[in-house]
Design a protein around this motif. Structure first.
Motif, PDB file in Angstrom:
ATOM      1  N   ALA A 292       0.860  -1.461  -0.062  1.00 39.33           N
ATOM      2  CA  ALA A 292      -0.328  -0.450   0.394  1.00 39.33           C
ATOM      3  C   ALA A 292       1.011   1.689  -0.543  1.00 39.33           C
ATOM      4  CB  ALA A 292      -1.035  -0.447   0.997  1.00 39.33           C
ATOM      5  N   GLY A 293       0.188   2.535  -0.017  1.00 38.03           N
ATOM      6  CA  GLY A 293       0.918   2.980  -0.283  1.00 38.03           C
ATOM      7  C   GLY A 293      -0.055   4.547   0.219  1.00 38.03           C
ATOM      8  N   CYS A 294       1.123   5.817   0.274  1.00 34.42           N
ATOM      9  CA  CYS A 294      -0.021   6.724   1.317  1.00 34.42           C
ATOM     10  C   CYS A 294       1.432   8.121   0.574  1.00 34.42           C
ATOM     11  CB  CYS A 294      -0.363   7.412   2.608  1.00 34.42           C
ATOM     12  SG  CYS A 294       1.214   6.893   3.985  1.00 34.42           S
ATOM     13  N   SER A 295       0.126   9.647   0.373  1.00 33.99           N
ATOM     14  CA  SER A 295       1.403  10.877   0.431  1.00 33.99           C
ATOM     15  C   SER A 295       1.283  11.906   1.218  1.00 33.99           C
ATOM     16  CB  SER A 295       0.821  11.198  -0.856  1.00 33.99           C
ATOM     17  OG  SER A 295       0.849  10.818  -1.892  1.00 33.99           O
ATOM     18  N   PHE A 296       2.885  12.468   1.666  1.00 31.87           N
ATOM     19  CA  PHE A 296       2.563  13.430   2.718  1.00 31.87           C
ATOM     20  C   PHE A 296       2.581  14.701   2.039  1.00 31.87           C
ATOM     21  CE2 PHE A 296       3.393   9.093   4.817  1.00 31.87           C
ATOM     22  CZ  PHE A 296       2.684   9.612   6.077  1.00 31.87           C
ATOM     23  N   ASN A 297       2.281  15.161   1.474  1.00 32.46           N
ATOM     24  CA  ASN A 297       2.784  16.783   0.345  1.00 32.46           C
ATOM     25  C   ASN A 297       2.661  17.759   1.885  1.00 32.46           C
ATOM     26  OD1 ASN A 297       1.230  15.333  -1.688  1.00 32.46           O
ATOM     27  ND2 ASN A 297      -0.415  15.664  -1.339  1.00 32.46           N
ATOM     28  N   ASN A 298       3.721  18.473   0.700  1.00 36.22           N
ATOM     29  CA  ASN A 298       4.534  19.813   1.814  1.00 36.22           C
ATOM     30  C   ASN A 298       4.456  19.295   3.135  1.00 36.22           C
ATOM     31  OD1 ASN A 298       2.802  21.154  -0.532  1.00 36.22           O
ATOM     32  ND2 ASN A 298       1.013  21.013   0.607  1.00 36.22           N
ATOM     33  N   MET A 299       5.747  18.241   3.684  1.00 35.42           N
ATOM     34  CA  MET A 299       6.212  18.142   4.397  1.00 35.42           C
ATOM     35  C   MET A 299       7.210  17.553   4.035  1.00 35.42           C
ATOM     36  SD  MET A 299       4.422  15.398   6.811  1.00 35.42           S
ATOM     37  CE  MET A 299       2.446  15.826   6.806  1.00 35.42           C
ATOM     38  N   SER A 300       8.712  17.679   5.397  1.00 38.45           N
ATOM     39  CA  SER A 300      10.445  17.688   5.351  1.00 38.45           C
ATOM     40  C   SER A 300       9.707  16.242   4.882  1.00 38.45           C
ATOM     41  CB  SER A 300      10.866  18.271   6.027  1.00 38.45           C
ATOM     42  OG  SER A 300      10.373  17.399   6.947  1.00 38.45           O
ATOM     43  N   LEU A 301      11.179  15.499   4.903  1.00 37.06           N
ATOM     44  CA  LEU A 301      11.760  13.486   4.586  1.00 37.06           C
ATOM     45  C   LEU A 301      11.077  13.182   6.093  1.00 37.06           C
ATOM     46  CD1 LEU A 301      11.954  11.350   3.021  1.00 37.06           C
ATOM     47  CD2 LEU A 301      14.286  12.065   3.891  1.00 37.06           C
ATOM     48  N   GLU A 302      11.584  14.241   6.768  1.00 36.68           N
ATOM     49  CA  GLU A 302      12.080  13.898   8.077  1.00 36.68           C
ATOM     50  C   GLU A 302      10.642  13.848   8.656  1.00 36.68           C
ATOM     51  OE1 GLU A 302      14.354  12.607   9.636  1.00 36.68           O
ATOM     52  OE2 GLU A 302      15.161  12.699   8.403  1.00 36.68           O
ATOM     53  N   ASP A 303       9.520  15.184   8.487  1.00 35.16           N
ATOM     54  CA  ASP A 303       7.995  15.277   9.814  1.00 35.16           C
ATOM     55  C   ASP A 303       7.404  13.792   8.897  1.00 35.16           C
ATOM     56  OD1 ASP A 303       8.768  17.344  10.897  1.00 35.16           O
ATOM     57  OD2 ASP A 303       7.769  18.641   9.296  1.00 35.16           O
ATOM     58  N   ALA A 304       7.644  13.661   7.611  1.00 28.53           N
ATOM     59  CA  ALA A 304       6.539  12.371   6.443  1.00 28.53           C
ATOM     60  C   ALA A 304       7.351  11.093   7.154  1.00 28.53           C
ATOM     61  CB  ALA A 304       7.049  12.808   5.500  1.00 28.53           C
ATOM     62  N   LYS A 305       8.338  10.762   7.639  1.00 21.72           N
ATOM     63  CA  LYS A 305       8.771   9.619   8.045  1.00 21.72           C
ATOM     64  C   LYS A 305       8.490   9.575   9.558  1.00 21.72           C
ATOM     65  CE  LYS A 305      13.264   9.070   7.107  1.00 21.72           C
ATOM     66  NZ  LYS A 305      14.979   9.327   7.148  1.00 21.72           N
ATOM     67  N   LYS A 306       8.255  10.133  10.434  1.00 18.69           N
ATOM     68  CA  LYS A 306       7.668  10.689  11.525  1.00 18.69           C
ATOM     69  C   LYS A 306       6.333  10.447  11.755  1.00 18.69           C
ATOM     70  CE  LYS A 306      11.354  13.870  14.310  1.00 18.69           C
ATOM     71  NZ  LYS A 306      11.131  14.849  14.327  1.00 18.69           N
ATOM     72  N   MET A 307       5.215   9.732  11.455  1.00 18.67           N
ATOM     73  CA  MET A 307       3.774   9.847  10.952  1.00 18.67           C
ATOM     74  C   MET A 307       4.120   8.861  10.401  1.00 18.67           C
ATOM     75  SD  MET A 307       2.524  13.346   9.359  1.00 18.67           S
ATOM     76  CE  MET A 307       0.955  12.865   9.727  1.00 18.67           C
ATOM     77  N   ILE A 308       4.646   8.299   9.596  1.00 15.05           N
ATOM     78  CA  ILE A 308       4.517   6.796   8.560  1.00 15.05           C
ATOM     79  C   ILE A 308       5.208   5.772  10.191  1.00 15.05           C
ATOM     80  CG2 ILE A 308       6.662   6.868   7.038  1.00 15.05           C
ATOM     81  CD1 ILE A 308       2.929   5.536   6.264  1.00 15.05           C
ATOM     82  N   VAL A 309       6.419   5.946  10.797  1.00 12.94           N
ATOM     83  CA  VAL A 309       6.817   5.213  11.465  1.00 12.94           C
ATOM     84  C   VAL A 309       5.761   5.376  12.641  1.00 12.94           C
ATOM     85  CG1 VAL A 309       9.046   4.449  12.846  1.00 12.94           C
ATOM     86  CG2 VAL A 309       8.686   5.225  10.559  1.00 12.94           C
ATOM     87  N   SER A 310       5.494   6.137  13.149  1.00 10.39           N
ATOM     88  CA  SER A 310       4.249   6.138  14.383  1.00 10.39           C
ATOM     89  C   SER A 310       3.369   5.264  14.391  1.00 10.39           C
ATOM     90  CB  SER A 310       3.695   7.381  15.315  1.00 10.39           C
ATOM     91  OG  SER A 310       3.336   7.939  14.472  1.00 10.39           O
ATOM     92  N   GLU A 311       2.892   4.900  13.529  1.00 10.08           N
ATOM     93  CA  GLU A 311       1.699   4.687  12.865  1.00 10.08           C
ATOM     94  C   GLU A 311       2.056   3.060  12.948  1.00 10.08           C
ATOM     95  OE1 GLU A 311      -1.175   6.728  12.646  1.00 10.08           O
ATOM     96  OE2 GLU A 311      -2.684   5.015  12.780  1.00 10.08           O
ATOM     97  N   ILE A 312       2.989   2.991  12.046  1.00  5.96           N
ATOM     98  CA  ILE A 312       3.509   1.158  12.237  1.00  5.96           C
ATOM     99  C   ILE A 312       3.546   0.980  13.531  1.00  5.96           C
ATOM    100  CG2 ILE A 312       5.298   0.297  11.160  1.00  5.96           C
ATOM    101  CD1 ILE A 312       5.901   1.976   9.140  1.00  5.96           C
ATOM    102  N   GLU A 313       4.416   1.366  14.965  1.00  2.00           N
ATOM    103  CA  GLU A 313       5.138   1.172  15.416  1.00  2.00           C
ATOM    104  C   GLU A 313       3.719   1.220  16.748  1.00  2.00           C
ATOM    105  OE1 GLU A 313       6.900   4.844  17.282  1.00  2.00           O
ATOM    106  OE2 GLU A 313       9.391   3.860  16.781  1.00  2.00           O
ATOM    107  N   LYS A 314       2.171   1.632  16.434  1.00  3.85           N
ATOM    108  CA  LYS A 314       1.056   1.309  16.890  1.00  3.85           C
ATOM    109  C   LYS A 314       0.679  -0.438  16.433  1.00  3.85           C
ATOM    110  CE  LYS A 314      -1.379   5.913  16.569  1.00  3.85           C
ATOM    111  NZ  LYS A 314      -2.037   6.471  15.967  1.00  3.85           N
ATOM    112  N   VAL A 315       1.480  -0.267  15.190  1.00  5.50           N
ATOM    113  CA  VAL A 315       1.026  -1.682  14.830  1.00  5.50           C
ATOM    114  C   VAL A 315       1.952  -2.680  15.234  1.00  5.50           C
ATOM    115  CG1 VAL A 315       0.077  -3.534  12.833  1.00  5.50           C
ATOM    116  CG2 VAL A 315      -0.639  -0.975  13.011  1.00  5.50           C
ATOM    117  N   LEU A 316       2.936  -2.861  15.550  1.00  6.18           N
ATOM    118  CA  LEU A 316       4.548  -4.187  16.177  1.00  6.18           C
ATOM    119  C   LEU A 316       4.512  -3.654  17.289  1.00  6.18           C
ATOM    120  CD1 LEU A 316       6.544  -3.126  12.625  1.00  6.18           C
ATOM    121  CD2 LEU A 316       5.174  -4.649  13.204  1.00  6.18           C
ATOM    122  N   SER A 317       3.715  -2.722  17.903  1.00  8.27           N
ATOM    123  CA  SER A 317       4.076  -2.935  19.841  1.00  8.27           C
ATOM    124  C   SER A 317       3.388  -4.232  20.244  1.00  8.27           C
ATOM    125  CB  SER A 317       4.582  -1.486  19.861  1.00  8.27           C
ATOM    126  OG  SER A 317       3.421  -1.349  20.002  1.00  8.27           O
TER     127      SER A 317
END
Ligand SMILES: [Mn+2]
Length: 317
Positions: A292-317
């Motif tokens: 699957a995929g999703c877009s992070f518009n008008n966002m820095s790489l660091e911010d976009a990464k933080k957002m996707i990783v925090s959502e993945i952490e919820k599932v994997l922890s």
């Protein structure tokens, strides 16, 4: 428009009783849609019928061999329109406006097929539409040449990930086995389609490997790729980048962050029971359970990464 559903016998009968075929592949053509088109075209010509192929987009040079070895054909005005491996009329690309409502027969294998043709022969359990085309050609009794067998094999091999994807069935192997009785270099083909990489691709991979970051105790791996890096390889070469982090032992969710003109796109791949479609839908994206995929518009790489990783952490922890 709802299509009349045809089985293999009925699809063969349709082809037997028609002539002057124009066979459509989907836009951005892959091995399956091209393998179907060239095999079917060759078989119909072998029966003394007139047939030619059309596609909205240029084919990659790896498939050029399919054009060779077909019986020559003088020009003619097509009367019967057939699509192969086309799941939706939109996928006809720029040819859709002119021909989308005129298709007489669609041969397909997508579960997601949206009816657009007058008749449809669809086998959603087939790993490749080439499996279905093979059965139709057999039913027709059309002569199968080495080149036709080769085209069908390439479609089946590429769509099944060289017989590795879960769509691979006993029938996939049985049909491939029958095709191997013909004379073509299947080992060389599989080298070209699955092992060979350009030097530019290897250089790109080297950069990606150096940038791998791990999260969630190594269950999540993230790499990022800039537009400039993607431009160092041609489009075909860039395929499959998204699956790289998922190859790492212990990684359950692999993420590739791809730069876009207005931000970043995250491509997620799952190895386990993690539903990445759910994760991406939290950001307005979508896809399948395992991809699957999703877009992070008008966002820095660091911010976009933080957002996707925090959502993945919820599932994997
Ligand atoms: Mn296909």
């Amino acid at each position: 428009m709802e299509s009349v559903k045809l089985g293999i016998k009925e699809a063969a009968e349709f082809l037997r009783t028609h002539d002057e075929f124009l066979i459509f592949s989907h836009a951005n053509p892959d091995g399956d849609t091209l393998g179907c088109a060239y095999a079917l075209c060759g078989a119909l010509r072998g029966m003394g019928k007139k047939a030619k192929n059309i596609c909205a987009d240029e084919m990659s040079k790896r498939y050029m061999f399919m054009k060779d070895g077909l019986p020559a054909q003088e020009d003619f005005t097509p009367a019967t329109f057939v699509t192969v491996d086309v799941a939706d009329r939109k996928l006809l690309g720029s040819l859709g406006d002119k021909y989308g409502s005129k298709i007489d027969l669609a041969i397909d294998h997508h579960v997601s097929h949206v009816d657009f043709a007058k008749n449809l022969c669809c086998e959603p359990n087939a790993a490749a539409a080439c499996q279905t085309v093979y059965k139709i050609i057999k039913e027709l009794g059309a002569p199968i040449t080495d080149r036709i067998a080769e085209c069908l094999y390439v479609g089946i091999s590429t769509d099944s990930g060289c017989f590795k994807f879960s769509c691979t069935s006993p029938e996939t192997h049985l049909i491939a086995a029958e095709l191997l009785h013909y004379d073509f270099d299947f080992s060389g083909l599989n080298y070209i389609f699955f092992d060979m990489k350009t030097k530019e691709r290897i250089a790109l991979e080297e950069q990606l490997y150096r940038g791998i970051e791990y999260y969630c105790n190594g269950k999540c791996a993230v790499v990022s790729v800039t537009t400039e890096q993607m431009q160092s390889v041609d489009i075909e070469d860039g395929n499959g980048i998204s699956t790289i982090p998922r190859q790492i032992e212990g990684v359950e969710v692999g993420v590739v962050m791809k730069q876009r003109t207005n931000g970043w796109k995250a491509s997620l791949r799952s190895n386990s029971s993690v539903d990445v479609q759910k994760i991406c839908s939290a950001f307005g994206g979508g896809g399948h359970e395992r991809a699957a995929g999703c877009s992070f518009n008008n966002m820095s790489l660091e911010d976009a990464k933080k957002m996707i990783v925090s959502e993945i952490e919820k599932v994997l922890s």
